[in-house]
Design a protein around this motif. Structure first.
Motif, PDB file in Angstrom:
ATOM      1  N   VAL A   1      11.557 -55.420  13.394  1.00  0.00           N
ATOM      2  CA  VAL A   1      10.294 -55.547  13.969  1.00  0.00           C
ATOM      3  C   VAL A   1      10.079 -54.689  15.534  1.00  0.00           C
ATOM      4  CG1 VAL A   1       8.682 -57.111  14.789  1.00  0.00           C
ATOM      5  CG2 VAL A   1       9.516 -57.521  12.926  1.00  0.00           C
ATOM      6  N   VAL A   2      11.287 -55.273  16.307  1.00  0.00           N
ATOM      7  CA  VAL A   2      11.198 -54.583  17.478  1.00  0.00           C
ATOM      8  C   VAL A   2      11.493 -53.044  17.247  1.00  0.00           C
ATOM      9  CG1 VAL A   2      12.406 -54.639  19.666  1.00  0.00           C
ATOM     10  CG2 VAL A   2      11.971 -56.582  18.581  1.00  0.00           C
ATOM     11  N   LEU A   3      12.411 -52.753  16.442  1.00  0.00           N
ATOM     12  CA  LEU A   3      12.754 -51.121  16.621  1.00  0.00           C
ATOM     13  C   LEU A   3      11.190 -50.328  15.962  1.00  0.00           C
ATOM     14  CD1 LEU A   3      14.323 -48.836  16.476  1.00  0.00           C
ATOM     15  CD2 LEU A   3      15.159 -49.504  14.137  1.00  0.00           C
ATOM     16  N   GLY A   4      10.737 -50.769  14.916  1.00  0.00           N
ATOM     17  CA  GLY A   4       9.383 -50.169  14.290  1.00  0.00           C
ATOM     18  C   GLY A   4       8.138 -50.262  15.201  1.00  0.00           C
ATOM     19  N   GLY A   5       8.018 -51.414  15.928  1.00  0.00           N
ATOM     20  CA  GLY A   5       6.814 -51.692  16.606  1.00  0.00           C
ATOM     21  C   GLY A   5       6.116 -53.233  16.069  1.00  0.00           C
ATOM     22  N   LEU A   6       5.781 -53.989  17.335  1.00  0.00           N
ATOM     23  CA  LEU A   6       5.334 -55.100  16.997  1.00  0.00           C
ATOM     24  C   LEU A   6       4.083 -55.036  16.699  1.00  0.00           C
ATOM     25  CD1 LEU A   6       6.484 -56.697  20.276  1.00  0.00           C
ATOM     26  CD2 LEU A   6       7.258 -57.382  18.415  1.00  0.00           C
ATOM     27  N   GLY A   7       3.661 -55.647  15.289  1.00  0.00           N
ATOM     28  CA  GLY A   7       2.411 -55.664  14.680  1.00  0.00           C
ATOM     29  C   GLY A   7       1.874 -54.500  13.983  1.00  0.00           C
ATOM     30  N   SER A   8       3.168 -53.396  13.719  1.00  0.00           N
ATOM     31  CA  SER A   8       2.718 -52.228  13.140  1.00  0.00           C
ATOM     32  C   SER A   8       3.409 -52.294  11.558  1.00  0.00           C
ATOM     33  CB  SER A   8       3.532 -50.815  13.774  1.00  0.00           C
ATOM     34  OG  SER A   8       3.415 -49.900  12.937  1.00  0.00           O
TER      35      SER A   8
END
Length: 294
Positions: free
Chosen positions: A230-237
């Motif tokens: 989640v942090v790597l890809g983007g929060l909420g994405s």
């Protein structure tokens, strides 16, 4: 060259599995801005659901995935209505303690009901446990789980973009106050979102049990991976979850080959570096992690 190609393909398949395991966590955070520390335990329960479905009824969890998702959709709605509805506007620590307490309770409940034994199932007949593609060899269960992941991601993206409820979910995730002014029932959307997020998590557990052992504390392993994705890809994405999972899978595959002892350490190191350097992730919006419901 063949070695690196094998590692890359294995990493992509593993990353798809990780992305599927993290999608429910990111979906709930994107809408309600709640970090669900019980996420791993819901995935653990999904793994047991797949195991017992196969053991007691003989139904392959791949075919029983819709039933598992339906049951966990109901659990997700109960999770929101019974616990999170009362903490949704409270300080972040209240939400942390609520989900962490539920995590501990579910883990100990699983220990009492299922014991600490490691459990798994074999879904493929003998001789079909692996697939050969030229010089490459991949586990059949991983390929099927990756296929489930891609179908679910496509379905979630279409749902969010093509349906009224999906657009309402995206509206609330972007601006809660404006969405309310437009007549969107935020409590209804929160309930549906928690149901959908936990349904995806339970389904992920059901399709992962042929590839991973199910035991009461397995959720602690997957929740760390989910946070890193989640942090790597983007929060909420949602798209960022796919990218984050694939990137983490390739990194882990390469490091796991050259230094198996450092395989799990890469999760912690990568999480720390991301939080320090780019907390919004690869595809996230700067400041998304700080948005509030107030």
């Amino acid at each position: 060259m063949e070695l690196f190609l094998q590692l890359f393909v294995s990493g992509i398949l593993l990353g798809g599995v990780y992305a599927l395991a993290a999608l429910g966590l990111n979906l709930i955070f994107g809408v309600a801005k709640v970090v669900n520390f019980a996420h791993g335990e819901f995935l653990m329960l999904g793994m047991y659901a797949g195991f017992w479905l196969m053991t007691l009824t003989g139904v392959n969890p791949y075919f029983g995935a819709p039933l598992i998702a339906l049951v966990f959709f109901g659990l997700g709605m109960l999770f929101y209505l019974g616990i999170m509805r009362f903490t949704i506007y409270k300080p972040e620590l209240t939400q942390v303690f609520a989900t962490l307490g539920l995590s501990i309770a579910l883990q100990n409940l699983a220990l009492v009901l299922f014991s600490a034994d490691y459990r798994t199932i074999q879904t493929m007949p003998d001789g079909y446990s692996s697939l050969g593609i030229g010089p490459l060899h991949v586990a059949t269960d991983r390929v099927i789980a990756f296929g489930f992941a891609m179908v679910i991601f496509a379905g979630v993206i279409l749902f969010l973009r093509r349906t009224y409820t999906g657009r309402a979910i995206e509206a609330i995730s972007q601006d809660l106050m404006a969405a309310r002014l437009m007549g969107i029932d935020s409590q209804k959307i929160f309930t549906i979102t928690f149901g959908l997020g936990i349904a995806i998590t339970g389904l992920a557990g059901g399709v992962l049990v042929p590839s991973f052992y199910a035991f009461p504390s397995i959720g602690s392993f997957f929740v760390l991976i989910a946070f890193v994705v989640v942090v790597l890809g983007g929060l909420g994405s949602v798209t960022g979850t796919i990218v984050g999972g694939l990137v983490l899978g390739v990194i882990e595959s390469v490091f796991g080959y050259f230094s198996p002892d450092l395989k799990e350490a890469t999760h912690f190191v990568l999480l720390i570096l991301l939080l320090a350097i780019r907390p919004q992730g690869l595809l996230g919006v700067r400041g998304a992690e700080k948005e509030t419901l107030k």
